[in-house]
Design an enzyme around this catalytic site. Sequence first.
Site, PDB file in Angstrom:
ATOM      1  N   GLU A  69      30.438  32.184  36.007  1.00 17.89           N
ATOM      2  CA  GLU A  69      29.139  31.507  36.121  1.00 17.89           C
ATOM      3  C   GLU A  69      28.067  32.393  35.496  1.00 17.89           C
ATOM      4  OE1 GLU A  69      26.303  29.100  36.402  1.00 17.89           O
ATOM      5  OE2 GLU A  69      28.201  28.375  37.265  1.00 17.89           O
ATOM      6  N   ASN A  97      28.812  34.404  30.108  1.00 18.93           N
ATOM      7  CA  ASN A  97      28.752  33.131  29.393  1.00 18.93           C
ATOM      8  C   ASN A  97      30.173  32.668  29.079  1.00 18.93           C
ATOM      9  OD1 ASN A  97      28.378  31.020  27.566  1.00 18.93           O
ATOM     10  ND2 ASN A  97      26.621  32.001  26.593  1.00 18.93           N
ATOM     11  N   ASP A 119      28.597  19.930  32.468  1.00 24.82           N
ATOM     12  CA  ASP A 119      27.467  19.198  31.910  1.00 24.82           C
ATOM     13  C   ASP A 119      27.987  18.254  30.825  1.00 24.82           C
ATOM     14  OD1 ASP A 119      25.134  18.349  30.573  1.00 24.82           O
ATOM     15  OD2 ASP A 119      24.103  20.235  31.040  1.00 24.82           O
ATOM     16  N   ASP A 155      32.865  13.200  37.147  1.00 24.66           N
ATOM     17  CA  ASP A 155      32.466  11.865  37.602  1.00 24.66           C
ATOM     18  C   ASP A 155      31.907  11.049  36.440  1.00 24.66           C
ATOM     19  OD1 ASP A 155      30.108  13.616  37.533  1.00 24.66           O
ATOM     20  OD2 ASP A 155      29.049  11.838  38.244  1.00 24.66           O
ATOM     21  N   THR A 192      35.252  20.154  44.812  1.00 20.98           N
ATOM     22  CA  THR A 192      34.030  20.902  44.533  1.00 20.98           C
ATOM     23  C   THR A 192      32.889  20.284  45.336  1.00 20.98           C
ATOM     24  OG1 THR A 192      33.142  19.541  42.740  1.00 20.98           O
ATOM     25  CG2 THR A 192      34.874  21.127  42.153  1.00 20.98           C
ATOM     26  N   GLU A 193      31.737  20.949  45.324  1.00 21.54           N
ATOM     27  CA  GLU A 193      30.563  20.403  46.003  1.00 21.54           C
ATOM     28  C   GLU A 193      30.174  19.052  45.395  1.00 21.54           C
ATOM     29  OE1 GLU A 193      30.300  24.913  46.386  1.00 21.54           O
ATOM     30  OE2 GLU A 193      30.755  23.497  44.772  1.00 21.54           O
ATOM     31  N   TYR A 194      30.187  18.970  44.072  1.00 20.83           N
ATOM     32  CA  TYR A 194      29.849  17.718  43.401  1.00 20.83           C
ATOM     33  C   TYR A 194      30.857  16.624  43.729  1.00 20.83           C
ATOM     34  CZ  TYR A 194      26.103  19.561  40.412  1.00 20.83           C
ATOM     35  OH  TYR A 194      24.934  20.087  39.943  1.00 20.83           O
ATOM     36  N   GLU A 195      32.107  16.992  43.787  1.00 24.71           N
ATOM     37  CA  GLU A 195      33.157  16.013  44.082  1.00 24.71           C
ATOM     38  C   GLU A 195      32.951  15.390  45.446  1.00 24.71           C
ATOM     39  OE1 GLU A 195      38.068  15.801  44.075  1.00 24.71           O
ATOM     40  OE2 GLU A 195      37.015  17.623  43.465  1.00 24.71           O
TER      41      GLU A 195
END
Length: 216
Positions: A69, A97, A119, A155, A192-195
């Site tokens: 990250e 990076n 992204d 997603d 993941t958190e987004y998932e």
Amino acid sequence: MRLRHKPWAVEFIDAHTDVVIPNPEAHKTKWSEVFGNDNPVHIEVGTGKGQFVIGMALQNPDINYIGIELFDSVLVCALEKTIEAEKPANLRLLKVNGAKLEEFFAKGDVSRVYLNFSDPWPKIRHAKRRLTHEGFLKLYENVLIDNGEIHFKTDNRGLFEYSLVSMNEYGMALKFVSLDLHVNMPEDNVMTEYEQKFSALGQPIYRLECQFKSNK
């Protein structure tokens, strides 16, 4: 991801060099010395707040994991969660990076690459920034073992379709494709958190596994 400035993050990260490895370029070809074993190394490019890579490390103690990250204010969240998880011995974090992987890993250093909710860079002129663009695929191939794999979740339907085409055109072998992962979710799936967020809203989660061909 919206970044909230955390002025204390750099100092906190610098105080935990046992987890966030400083000067990772010094360990190129020698990651076994960092972990103290010859177990496979899996990396997550864009590890975010760390829920996935920490969960994978806890679930698979015979595999070494590295979360990558770039942003201090995000990485520090992953570091805090790693500390809460009592610092799994098979987990390290890098503040680097992801476009510069070859500075830290040599060919064969990595066995698998995870890309989670990257992204989508939806504008055509930004296609080269997508983590499944051919330029990035070449980068992963250059650090992975022969027949190394990429596991990808998103997603975003547009990014998923683009990634399928990109990987196919690169000559990779598609091993698994799901248009709605949570319909028949594998027991070993780590979210993941987004998932968690998107699946709770009823949005499908797209997933694929693909493999580089050693004779390419």
